[in-house]
Design a protein around this motif. Structure first.
Motif, PDB file in Angstrom:
ATOM      1  N   VAL A  27      14.447   5.689  -2.627  1.00  0.00           N
ATOM      2  CA  VAL A  27      13.424   4.892  -1.722  1.00  0.00           C
ATOM      3  C   VAL A  27      12.802   3.785  -2.866  1.00  0.00           C
ATOM      4  N   ALA A  28      12.041   5.047  -3.302  1.00  0.00           N
ATOM      5  CA  ALA A  28      11.421   3.746  -4.345  1.00  0.00           C
ATOM      6  C   ALA A  28      12.080   2.595  -5.880  1.00  0.00           C
ATOM      7  N   TRP A  29      13.285   3.269  -6.200  1.00  0.00           N
ATOM      8  CA  TRP A  29      14.051   2.067  -6.359  1.00  0.00           C
ATOM      9  C   TRP A  29      14.791   0.776  -5.840  1.00  0.00           C
ATOM     10  N   SER A  30      14.638   1.695  -4.121  1.00  0.00           N
ATOM     11  CA  SER A  30      15.196   0.594  -3.174  1.00  0.00           C
ATOM     12  C   SER A  30      14.075  -0.078  -2.728  1.00  0.00           C
ATOM     13  N   LEU A  31      12.868  -0.089  -2.700  1.00  0.00           N
ATOM     14  CA  LEU A  31      12.179  -0.666  -2.201  1.00  0.00           C
ATOM     15  C   LEU A  31      11.374  -1.609  -3.183  1.00  0.00           C
ATOM     16  N   ILE A  32      12.103  -1.622  -4.885  1.00  0.00           N
ATOM     17  CA  ILE A  32      11.228  -2.601  -5.709  1.00  0.00           C
ATOM     18  C   ILE A  32      12.515  -3.568  -5.751  1.00  0.00           C
ATOM     19  N   ALA A  33      13.664  -2.778  -5.193  1.00  0.00           N
ATOM     20  CA  ALA A  33      14.905  -4.318  -6.181  1.00  0.00           C
ATOM     21  C   ALA A  33      15.008  -4.853  -4.161  1.00  0.00           C
ATOM     22  N   VAL A  85       8.150   3.364 -11.503  1.00  0.00           N
ATOM     23  CA  VAL A  85       8.811   5.378 -10.555  1.00  0.00           C
ATOM     24  C   VAL A  85       8.206   5.917 -11.849  1.00  0.00           C
ATOM     25  N   THR A  86       8.262   5.647 -13.162  1.00  0.00           N
ATOM     26  CA  THR A  86       7.583   6.705 -14.208  1.00  0.00           C
ATOM     27  C   THR A  86       6.414   7.325 -13.245  1.00  0.00           C
ATOM     28  N   TRP A  87       5.360   6.280 -12.880  1.00  0.00           N
ATOM     29  CA  TRP A  87       3.941   6.123 -12.657  1.00  0.00           C
ATOM     30  C   TRP A  87       4.197   7.846 -11.597  1.00  0.00           C
ATOM     31  N   ALA A  88       5.177   6.974 -10.213  1.00  0.00           N
ATOM     32  CA  ALA A  88       5.441   7.716  -9.554  1.00  0.00           C
ATOM     33  C   ALA A  88       5.580   9.154  -9.016  1.00  0.00           C
ATOM     34  N   LYS A  89       6.305   9.306 -10.302  1.00  0.00           N
ATOM     35  CA  LYS A  89       6.495  10.654 -11.008  1.00  0.00           C
ATOM     36  C   LYS A  89       5.778  11.388 -10.805  1.00  0.00           C
ATOM     37  N   GLY A  96       0.997  12.701  -0.500  1.00  0.00           N
ATOM     38  CA  GLY A  96       2.097  12.666   0.455  1.00  0.00           C
ATOM     39  C   GLY A  96       2.745  11.015   0.340  1.00  0.00           C
ATOM     40  N   GLY A  97       3.841  11.222   0.510  1.00  0.00           N
ATOM     41  CA  GLY A  97       4.735  10.034   0.050  1.00  0.00           C
ATOM     42  C   GLY A  97       3.824   8.802   0.545  1.00  0.00           C
ATOM     43  N   ALA A  98       3.102   9.072   1.468  1.00  0.00           N
ATOM     44  CA  ALA A  98       2.648   6.966   1.707  1.00  0.00           C
ATOM     45  C   ALA A  98       2.327   7.350   1.066  1.00  0.00           C
ATOM     46  N   THR A  99       0.608   8.488   0.757  1.00  0.00           N
ATOM     47  CA  THR A  99       0.413   7.598  -0.108  1.00  0.00           C
ATOM     48  C   THR A  99       0.687   7.087  -1.671  1.00  0.00           C
ATOM     49  N   ARG A 100       1.802   7.946  -2.255  1.00  0.00           N
ATOM     50  CA  ARG A 100       1.988   7.336  -2.879  1.00  0.00           C
ATOM     51  C   ARG A 100       2.664   5.833  -3.398  1.00  0.00           C
ATOM     52  N   ALA A 101       3.146   5.900  -1.983  1.00  0.00           N
ATOM     53  CA  ALA A 101       3.985   4.875  -1.701  1.00  0.00           C
ATOM     54  C   ALA A 101       3.238   3.210  -2.102  1.00  0.00           C
TER      55      ALA A 101
END
Length: 273
Positions: A27-33, A85-89, A96-101
């Motif tokens: 999802v993270a990669w897809s959003l950036i793309a 994405v590395t920072w997200a890791k 949680g997922g929403a806060t991380r996004a």
């Protein structure tokens, strides 16, 4: 036996190699793309209506910065995606997922703010070169030669190498960013990394002055070069090859060789093609 942690060591998720679940990582990669793709659609649509010409082509500063932001999102997000994405890791266990996004989006916002600040300098440079070409059409080749020469020399210089090393291997800096305090931590991280990225790639943006700031082919070529410099294992060598190529283009610009395609962004309407 109990493992004793060394005194002063940093036990941070980035050092422990926290991994996002596969679905969230996709999802993270897809959003950036998706953001980069939408930025390309906006940029191409605007470029078709503006054409290629010298200077700012009549755009005011607010509109120029908006277009510049879209350009930077289109050109730069593919190469910064691995860092984001590395920072997200690294923050995976902290929220949680929403806060991380949201935090990852704040990181990208800080990154783009750094490039938007550079857009102020770009606007001034384009306004100056556009005025010179309007008043002295023959000055175009000298401006183009200077832009290519500046880019070539910087590509071969030590500051380029320092900034490129950071962009290619940012883990040490990302670990240090763990000491930043919220609520603006992610924005500061994006700004800091964006500043290094500007230091790495600003000279490549300078070549858009002679090639045309709204030249889609030139933008795609520069974006591809930036992507390969940062992510290909031979990126540093490619940066030096590009530097030599830019110096060669500077010589061709002085000699007015292939001027119709080499300097489309500096062709005044009064200049015969």
């Amino acid at each position: 036996m109990r493992t004793v942690q060394r005194q002063g060591s940093v036990d941070h998720p980035l050092r422990r190699g926290v991994l996002l679940p596969a679905r969230e990582l996709a999802v993270a990669w897809s959003l950036i793309a998706l953001i980069a793709a939408l930025a390309w659609v906006l940029t191409v649509g605007q470029a078709r209506g503006m054409g290629i010409g010298p200077g700012t082509m009549g755009t005011g500063l607010p509109l120029f910065l908006l277009l510049w932001l879209a350009m930077m999102a289109a050109m730069m997000l593919p190469s910064v995606a691995p860092v984001a994405v590395t920072w997200a890791k690294g923050i995976a266990r902290q929220c949680g997922g929403a806060t991380r996004a949201l935090r990852t989006g704040t990181f990208l916002a800080g990154y783009l703010i750094a490039w938007t600040a550079f857009g102020l300098l770009a606007y001034g440079g384009l306004a100056l070169t556009g005025s010179l070409v309007d008043q002295h059409p023959d000055a175009g080749r000298w401006i183009g030669a200077s832009a290519f020469a500046l880019a070539g020399l910087y590509q071969l210089g030590p500051l380029k190498d320092i900034c490129l090393r950071h962009c290619r291997s940012p883990m040490a800096q990302l670990i240090r960013y763990a000491s930043y305090r919220p609520p603006l931590r992610d924005l500061r991280v994006g700004l800091h990394h964006g500043a290094y990225c500007v230091g790495c790639c600003w000279a490549l943006m300078v070549v858009l002055i002679p090639l045309g700031v709204m030249n889609i082919a030139a933008m795609a070529g520069v974006a591809t070069l930036i992507f390969l410099e940062k992510l290909w294992y031979r990126g540093p060598q490619l940066a030096r090859v590009a530097g030599v190529a830019f110096l060669l283009l500077a010589v061709l610009a002085v000699l007015a060789v292939f001027q119709d395609w080499l300097l489309p962004g500096l062709q005044s309407p009064m200049t015969p093609m």
